[in-house]
Design an enzyme around this catalytic site. Structure first.
Site, PDB file in Angstrom:
ATOM      1  CD  GLU A   1       8.573  -8.747  -5.311  1.00  0.00           C
ATOM      2  OE1 GLU A   1       9.663  -8.130  -5.333  1.00  0.00           O
ATOM      3  OE2 GLU A   1       7.892  -8.878  -4.280  1.00  0.00           O
TER       4      GLU A   1
ATOM      5  CD  GLN B   1      11.178  -8.968  -1.640  1.00  0.00           C
ATOM      6  OE1 GLN B   1      10.081  -8.610  -1.234  1.00  0.00           O
ATOM      7  NE2 GLN B   1      11.568  -8.793  -2.876  1.00  0.00           N
ATOM      8  N   GLY B   2      13.775 -10.156   2.382  1.00  0.00           N
ATOM      9  CA  GLY B   2      14.036  -9.182   3.453  1.00  0.00           C
ATOM     10  C   GLY B   2      14.525  -7.882   2.856  1.00  0.00           C
TER      11      GLY B   2
ATOM     12  CB  SER C   1      10.021  -3.747   3.608  1.00  0.00           C
ATOM     13  OG  SER C   1       9.539  -3.916   2.307  1.00  0.00           O
TER      14      SER C   1
HETATM   15  C1  LIG Z   1       1.026  -8.412   0.878  1.00  0.00           C
HETATM   16  C2  LIG Z   1       2.387  -7.782   1.087  1.00  0.00           C
HETATM   17  C3  LIG Z   1       3.498  -8.583   1.034  1.00  0.00           C
HETATM   18  C4  LIG Z   1       4.764  -8.020   1.243  1.00  0.00           C
HETATM   19  N1  LIG Z   1       5.843  -8.867   1.277  1.00  0.00           N
HETATM   20  C5  LIG Z   1       7.058  -8.351   1.512  1.00  0.00           C
HETATM   21  C6  LIG Z   1       8.193  -9.225   1.613  1.00  0.00           C
HETATM   22  O1  LIG Z   1       8.074 -10.447   1.522  1.00  0.00           O
HETATM   23  N2  LIG Z   1       9.393  -8.678   1.842  1.00  0.00           N
HETATM   24  C7  LIG Z   1       9.576  -7.334   1.960  1.00  0.00           C
HETATM   25  O2  LIG Z   1      10.716  -6.909   2.120  1.00  0.00           O
HETATM   26  N3  LIG Z   1       8.523  -6.475   1.914  1.00  0.00           N
HETATM   27  C8  LIG Z   1       7.278  -6.969   1.701  1.00  0.00           C
HETATM   28  N4  LIG Z   1       6.187  -6.118   1.668  1.00  0.00           N
HETATM   29  C9  LIG Z   1       6.396  -4.696   1.961  1.00  0.00           C
HETATM   30  C10 LIG Z   1       6.193  -3.796   0.749  1.00  0.00           C
HETATM   31  O3  LIG Z   1       7.212  -3.956  -0.177  1.00  0.00           O
HETATM   32  C11 LIG Z   1       6.125  -2.356   1.311  1.00  0.00           C
HETATM   33  O4  LIG Z   1       4.970  -2.300   2.140  1.00  0.00           O
HETATM   34  C12 LIG Z   1       6.012  -1.344   0.193  1.00  0.00           C
HETATM   35  O5  LIG Z   1       7.226  -1.269  -0.494  1.00  0.00           O
HETATM   36  C13 LIG Z   1       5.589   0.051   0.692  1.00  0.00           C
HETATM   37  O6  LIG Z   1       6.416   0.493   1.704  1.00  0.00           O
HETATM   38  P1  LIG Z   1       5.818   1.059   3.087  1.00  0.00           P
HETATM   39  O7  LIG Z   1       4.807   0.055   3.589  1.00  0.00           O
HETATM   40  O8  LIG Z   1       6.969   1.374   3.973  1.00  0.00           O
HETATM   41  O9  LIG Z   1       5.002   2.370   2.700  1.00  0.00           O
HETATM   42  P2  LIG Z   1       5.587   3.850   2.539  1.00  0.00           P
HETATM   43  O10 LIG Z   1       6.857   3.789   1.772  1.00  0.00           O
HETATM   44  O11 LIG Z   1       5.604   4.465   3.914  1.00  0.00           O
HETATM   45  O12 LIG Z   1       4.496   4.534   1.651  1.00  0.00           O
HETATM   46  C14 LIG Z   1       3.286   5.086   2.185  1.00  0.00           C
HETATM   47  C15 LIG Z   1       2.549   5.752   1.037  1.00  0.00           C
HETATM   48  O13 LIG Z   1       3.317   6.848   0.507  1.00  0.00           O
HETATM   49  C16 LIG Z   1       3.470   6.697  -0.906  1.00  0.00           C
HETATM   50  N5  LIG Z   1       4.788   7.180  -1.345  1.00  0.00           N
HETATM   51  C17 LIG Z   1       5.981   7.003  -0.725  1.00  0.00           C
HETATM   52  N6  LIG Z   1       6.970   7.564  -1.457  1.00  0.00           N
HETATM   53  C18 LIG Z   1       6.403   8.086  -2.579  1.00  0.00           C
HETATM   54  C19 LIG Z   1       6.894   8.770  -3.722  1.00  0.00           C
HETATM   55  N7  LIG Z   1       8.179   9.058  -3.872  1.00  0.00           N
HETATM   56  N8  LIG Z   1       6.006   9.136  -4.686  1.00  0.00           N
HETATM   57  C20 LIG Z   1       4.666   8.877  -4.557  1.00  0.00           C
HETATM   58  N9  LIG Z   1       4.159   8.248  -3.480  1.00  0.00           N
HETATM   59  C21 LIG Z   1       5.000   7.844  -2.520  1.00  0.00           C
HETATM   60  C22 LIG Z   1       3.375   5.191  -1.122  1.00  0.00           C
HETATM   61  O14 LIG Z   1       3.044   4.875  -2.443  1.00  0.00           O
HETATM   62  C23 LIG Z   1       2.286   4.800  -0.119  1.00  0.00           C
HETATM   63  O15 LIG Z   1       1.011   5.033  -0.646  1.00  0.00           O
HETATM   64  C24 LIG Z   1       4.917  -6.630   1.475  1.00  0.00           C
HETATM   65  C25 LIG Z   1       3.779  -5.815   1.531  1.00  0.00           C
HETATM   66  C26 LIG Z   1       2.524  -6.381   1.349  1.00  0.00           C
HETATM   67  C27 LIG Z   1       1.319  -5.486   1.440  1.00  0.00           C
END
Ligand SMILES: Cc1cc2nc3c(=O)[nH]c(=O)nc-3n(C[C@H](O)[C@H](O)[C@H](O)COP(=O)(O)OP(=O)(O)OC[C@H]3O[C@@H](n4cnc5c(N)ncnc54)[C@H](O)[C@@H]3O)c2cc1C
Length: 405
Positions: free
Chosen positions: A245, A128-129, A131
């Protein structure tokens, strides 16, 4: 809908159980975590065995090689594969649990024919691409750009946290096709991971695993016919992907969690005296609570499976399942670490205590509350879309630079 198991379901269970009890030991132990070619071979080999025996894609249409089974058969399947500790779905996670289901719901007949049966046989592995470094929770901010050139999109950008990218043949990719619009300028594409211009750079996790990668895209050409849904309609299509998912995708893991609680009960029984022993009433009560919460969670999964069998897509309640499961997982593993006491200081088993297993689970617990959308985001979805509470104030967009005349 009646979710009690019928005689037919129990017959299905008995056949599946006999098959699993023969085939699981024969498939052997999984390879080392960072040996990706071996992991791919092991996971897809198991997928192929399931397919050949008629157990791949229990609820998927027969037309594409699935079983067209009932929701209760699907639930029986989850219970039985967890019961015998069948090989984990592993590299087939994205394809089986949300890529394939998204194509069945939204793909063209050609896309379905080209991908769905091959996902079921294990010939196609997906990643999945979605993020990007600046677009995780705020997914609508994604910047990976796609421009049309003849009958292709030309894609450049940077994706992050792609699980299983190093083993994948295809990627469910979100790209920006309208730089002016936010969520309305996004498109969902099928990207062949062997296309020129793709560079995969593995990332290492806290637990020492290389499951994630960064994926750099430099003028990657993707046929327009690989678009799922209309151009700029990817925000809606990704909602379908997310519901699969977040809904029942973790169902068999939930049963494993139940087994883990039984292991914790055994652990406390081994030492009846003392603050971490069976005679401690508060501790026994806590274990009872966990067990009841797991039963409630399973009831929510049943509801979600039933709902998606009626509409083809899990409802928005999938967010509640995801939130509840990952929060409970975290509390249970924290409790396990507490039971270990000083033995939690070592990742190797100490004095017969299963430190390695409990610590591995507790390290995974945090990542589950982030993967597939963080707990905070699930809470926003539940409050706004299920409970109908007022929308969270969104930050104002940055002012546009003045245009000089
Ligand atoms: C084990 C694992 C597998 C993954 N696999 C994939 C994958 O295969 N493909 C892919 O595309 N991605 C993948 N991801 C990425 C995942 O989807 C993102 O890490 C996730 O969506 C959070 O985004 P971020 O890391 O940029 O955090 P951020 O968006 O920077 O968030 C940081 C913090 O701020 C909080 N926050 C942000 N906005 C708000 C809001 N509006 N209200 C309240 N709180 C908020 C968040 O909840 C979090 O606690 C994976 C992540 C993990 C941990």
């Amino acid at each position: 809908m009646d979710l009690r198991y019928s005689e037919k379901d129990e017959e299905f269970r008995a056949d599946l159980r006999t098959w699993l009890e023969r085939e699981v030991p024969a498939h052997g132990a999984p390879p080392p975590v960072n040996d990706w070619p071996a992991r791919r071979a092991y996971d897809t080999g198991w997928q192929r065995k399931l397919f050949d025996a008629g157990y791949a894609g229990i609820s998927w249409p027969k037309e594409y090689g699935g079983r067209d089974g009932s929701p209760t058969e699907q639930l029986v399947y989850y219970e039985e594969i967890a019961r015998v500790n069948a090989p984990y779905i592993g590299v087939n996670f994205v394809g089986m649990l949300h890529g394939g289901p998204t194509l069945i719901a939204e793909g063209t007949p050609e896309q379905k024919k080209c991908h769905v049966p091959q996902i079921l046989t294990g010939e196609q592995v997906w990643c999945q691409g979605f993020s990007e470094p600046g677009a995780g929770s705020d997914l609508a901010a994604l910047a990976t750009r796609a421009e049309v050139d003849g009958d292709h999109y030309v894609v450049s950008g940077h994706k992050i946290w792609c699980s299983f990218a190093q083993a994948a043949d295809y990627c469910e990719l979100l790209v920006r096709t309208d730089p002016e619009a936010k969520s309305r300028g996004i498109t969902w594409l099928i990207m062949d991971m062997n296309s020129p211009g793709i560079e995969i750079r593995p990332l290492r996790t806290l637990a020492g695993e290389g499951e994630f990668s960064e994926v750099f895209l430099d003028n990657v050409r993707i046929p327009v016919s690989n678009r799922v849904g209309k151009e700029n309609d990817g925000w809606r299509v990704k909602e379908v992907t997310f519901r699969f998912e977040r809904g029942a995708a973790f169902a068999s893991d939930m049963i494993h969690l139940k087994q883990f609680v039984s292991e914790l009960v055994d652990l406390t029984r081994r030492a009846p005296e003392g603050p971490q022993g069976w005679n401690d009433r508060a501790l026994r009560r806590q274990l009872g609570h966990f067990s009841a919460e797991l039963d409630a969670l399973w009831a929510m999964v049943k509801l979600s499976v039933c709902e998606s069998s009626k509409t083809g897509i899990p409802g928005v309640g999938a967010s509640a399942v995801k939130l509840f499961y990952t929060d409970l997982y975290q509390r249970i593993t924290e409790f396990g670490v507490r039971l270990l006491g000083r033995a939690a200081l070592s990742r190797d088993d100490v004095a017969g205590l299963p430190s390695e297993r409990i610590l591995a689970r507790s390290m995974q617990a945090l990542s589950l509350t982030i993967a597939a959308g963080t707990s905070q985001i699930q809470r926003n979805i539940i409050s706004e879309r299920i409970l109908g509470l007022p929308r969270e104030p969104r930050p104002a967009p940055p002012p546009r630079p003045a245009v000089e005349s």
